[in-house]
Design a protein around this motif. Structure first.
Motif, short mmCIF file in Angstrom:
data_model
loop_
_atom_site.label_atom_id
_atom_site.label_comp_id
_atom_site.label_asym_id
_atom_site.label_seq_id
_atom_site.Cartn_x
_atom_site.Cartn_y
_atom_site.Cartn_z
N UNK A 1 0.82 -1.22 0.00
CA UNK A 1 0.00 0.00 0.00
C UNK A 1 0.85 1.26 0.00
N UNK A 2 1.99 1.21 0.69
CA UNK A 2 2.87 2.37 0.76
C UNK A 2 3.71 2.54 -0.50
N UNK A 3 3.81 1.49 -1.30
CA UNK A 3 4.62 1.55 -2.51
C UNK A 3 6.11 1.40 -2.25
N UNK A 4 6.47 0.95 -1.05
CA UNK A 4 7.88 0.73 -0.71
C UNK A 4 8.38 -0.55 -1.36
N UNK A 5 9.70 -0.68 -1.46
CA UNK A 5 10.30 -1.87 -2.06
C UNK A 5 11.00 -2.69 -0.98
N UNK A 6 10.87 -4.00 -1.07
CA UNK A 6 11.64 -4.92 -0.22
C UNK A 6 12.87 -5.35 -1.00
N UNK A 7 14.02 -5.35 -0.33
CA UNK A 7 15.25 -5.80 -0.97
C UNK A 7 15.69 -7.10 -0.32
N UNK A 8 15.64 -8.17 -1.07
CA UNK A 8 16.04 -9.47 -0.54
C UNK A 8 17.55 -9.67 -0.72
N UNK A 9 18.16 -10.35 0.26
CA UNK A 9 19.61 -10.57 0.28
C UNK A 9 19.87 -12.03 0.65
N UNK A 10 19.63 -12.95 -0.27
CA UNK A 10 19.60 -14.37 0.08
C UNK A 10 20.88 -14.93 0.66
N UNK A 11 22.06 -14.56 0.13
CA UNK A 11 23.29 -15.14 0.67
C UNK A 11 23.50 -14.74 2.13
N UNK A 12 23.25 -13.50 2.44
CA UNK A 12 23.39 -13.03 3.82
C UNK A 12 22.42 -13.74 4.74
N UNK A 13 21.18 -13.89 4.30
CA UNK A 13 20.17 -14.56 5.13
C UNK A 13 20.54 -16.00 5.40
N UNK A 14 21.07 -16.68 4.40
CA UNK A 14 21.51 -18.06 4.59
C UNK A 14 22.73 -18.12 5.50
N UNK A 15 23.67 -17.20 5.28
CA UNK A 15 24.88 -17.18 6.09
C UNK A 15 24.57 -16.93 7.57
N UNK A 16 23.60 -16.05 7.85
CA UNK A 16 23.24 -15.72 9.23
C UNK A 16 22.16 -16.64 9.80
N UNK A 17 21.72 -17.60 9.01
CA UNK A 17 20.73 -18.58 9.44
C UNK A 17 19.45 -17.95 9.96
N UNK A 18 19.03 -16.85 9.32
CA UNK A 18 17.81 -16.17 9.76
C UNK A 18 16.58 -16.66 9.00
N UNK A 19 16.78 -17.39 7.91
CA UNK A 19 15.65 -17.88 7.14
C UNK A 19 15.71 -17.41 5.69
N UNK A 20 14.64 -17.67 4.95
CA UNK A 20 14.55 -17.31 3.53
C UNK A 20 13.26 -16.51 3.33
N UNK A 21 13.40 -15.31 2.79
CA UNK A 21 12.22 -14.46 2.56
C UNK A 21 11.29 -15.11 1.53
N UNK A 22 10.00 -14.92 1.74
CA UNK A 22 9.00 -15.51 0.83
C UNK A 22 8.77 -14.57 -0.35
N UNK A 23 9.70 -14.61 -1.29
CA UNK A 23 9.63 -13.73 -2.44
C UNK A 23 8.41 -14.01 -3.30
N UNK A 24 8.00 -15.26 -3.36
CA UNK A 24 6.83 -15.61 -4.16
C UNK A 24 5.57 -14.97 -3.61
#
Length: 442
Positions: free
Chosen positions: A274-297
């Motif tokens: 609704x706000x028109x903001x963008x999400x920036x996914x950073x998959x290698x960092x997320x995997x490296x830090x074991x925080x999970x995987x964003x649901x891009x789909x």
């Protein structure tokens, strides 16, 4: 800068309606692609001609979330092992950023920019932190960007974690930088209002930032729901999830970049859309830090613009893209899911995001577009056409060498050699010296 022609290559425009051009040349004038001509039309033109035969010609790549300041960490072994994401921050990054000097910041940015050029990345949205050297820190990065010849959007990461004085100094650094880029209108430098994360910012700090964001009519660049801790902390201390809290302060708008978003729920995603903001996914960092995987789909399904960043894990955007695709296969538990959604982040959405700051056609090969162009050594060994060009990028071009990198018409690298005003070997030598001293202070 004299006009010149790039001829003989296979052109990938990144424009979904006309993605591939063969037998065409690009005329570069005044930092832009002034014309796209048939190769048969250029023989009599009185311009220098750059031979791109045996190469792919495509737009310079865009990194939508990066940290220049992390460059001198490469090879560091002094950080204690972490058991969770907060431990990673406390054991490594929050110790490192306090030790950075003005020269550390400058050299880190310059080396990272050189690495980006070698990987065909010409535009970077950076997110900086240096609590021990805040005032003027963005100017140090800007100096490196100017010397490298690439483009960058800069911001300072405001946080309460080092005390109210540091928070206020960080706010002022953002304000000063945003006012400067607004006045100077430098085509290579832009700005956003940097924030660390909601869990390190009080309501008072968010209110101060929101007032400035409104006055300056700018977007924010912030980490959101990277680790589950961010959501749990905000719920426990403020009774709201991350995005709900940011929305209460009117901090989301169409210029905002929200990095990670691994632990967002559906309501938060809808608020972002609704706000028109963008999400920036950073998959290698997320995997490296074991925080999970964003649901891009899911984000794509809800209409959110999802861009791709590296979070400083690499400057190689095609490497980041490939990891992101495999991560989505796991997230969706489906080896056929996520390919289209992930490739769109880099090839379509990063240009769309950057166009909000650098104008129409940015990130594409088109007449009138900025001449941010890369040449990649790639002779396809299977048919390359309008139906399969993305597959060639992921599984073929990504494994080839970047031969030439051009930004705003200026050739920054030719045939694998950097053509900068600074000596690459001397810069890297100084980097080693500074890194050694930094590690001793760590």
């Amino acid at each position: 800068m004299q006009p010149y022609l790039i001829y003989g290559g296979i052109i990938l425009t990144f424009n979904p309606e006309l993605p591939l051009l063969e037998g065409y040349s690009l005329l570069v004038e005044d930092g832009k692609i002034s014309q796209i001509l048939k190769d048969t039309e250029i023989e009599s033109l009185p311009y220098e001609k750059l031979d791109a035969r045996g190469k792919i010609v495509m737009p310079g790549l865009i990194n939508a979330h990066h940290h220049f300041y992390s460059t001198l960490v490469t090879g560091l072994t002094k950080a204690s092992p972490a058991k969770d994401f907060l431990g990673v921050l406390e054991n490594l990054w929050w110790r490192l950023d306090k030790q950075l000097t003005a020269e550390d910041i400058y050299i880190s940015a310059l080396i990272s920019a050189m690495n980006a050029i070698r990987n065909g990345c010409t535009t970077i949205f950076d997110h900086h932190s240096s609590p021990g050297f805040i005032k003027g820190s963005l100017s140090q990065i800007a100096k490196a960007i100017q010397e490298s010849g690439i483009r960058a959007s800069l911001c300072y990461e405001v946080s309460d974690r080092d005390g109210i004085d540091k928070c206020e100094e960080g706010i002022l650094e953002n304000v000063t930088w945003l006012q400067q880029v607004s006045q100077e209108q430098n085509p290579r430098l832009k700005g956003l209002f940097g924030m660390h994360a909601a869990f390190t910012l009080s309501d008072d700090s968010l209110k101060d930032i929101a007032d400035w964001v409104d006055k300056l009519n700018c977007g924010i660049h912030i980490h959101i729901a990277e680790g589950e801790y961010d959501e749990l902390f905000n719920i426990q201390h403020y009774g709201q999830r991350v995005i709900e809290r940011l929305c209460d302060f009117d901090l989301l708008n169409c210029h905002s970049l929200l990095a990670h978003g691994v632990h967002l729920n559906a309501r938060e995603m809808m608020l972002i859309e609704e706000a028109g903001a963008a999400i920036i996914t950073n998959p290698q960092s997320n995997l490296n830090n074991a925080v999970g995987i964003a649901d891009i789909c899911k984000m794509n399904e809800l209409g959110i613009t999802v861009g791709l960043g590296t979070d400083a894990m690499t400057t190689n955007m095609l490497e980041e893209l490939r990891v992101g695709i495999w991560a989505q296969h796991i997230k969706q538990n489906n080896p056929s899911a996520g390919f289209e959604e992930m490739t769109k982040t880099l090839l379509l959405n990063n240009p769309i995001i950057a166009q909000k700051y650098w104008g129409d056609n940015f990130g594409f090969i088109a007449e009138g577009a900025p001449a941010d162009i890369i040449l990649i050594d790639y002779e396809p060994h299977t048919p390359l056409n309008e139906e399969n060009w993305i597959g060639h990028i992921v599984n073929g071009i990504s494994q080839a060498n970047v031969n030439t990198t051009i930004c705003a018409g200026e050739i920054l690298m030719w045939n694998g050699q950097l053509l900068l005003s600074v000596d690459e070997n001397e810069v890297r030598k100084r980097g080693r010296e500074l890194a050694k001293a930094l590690w001793e202070r760590f």
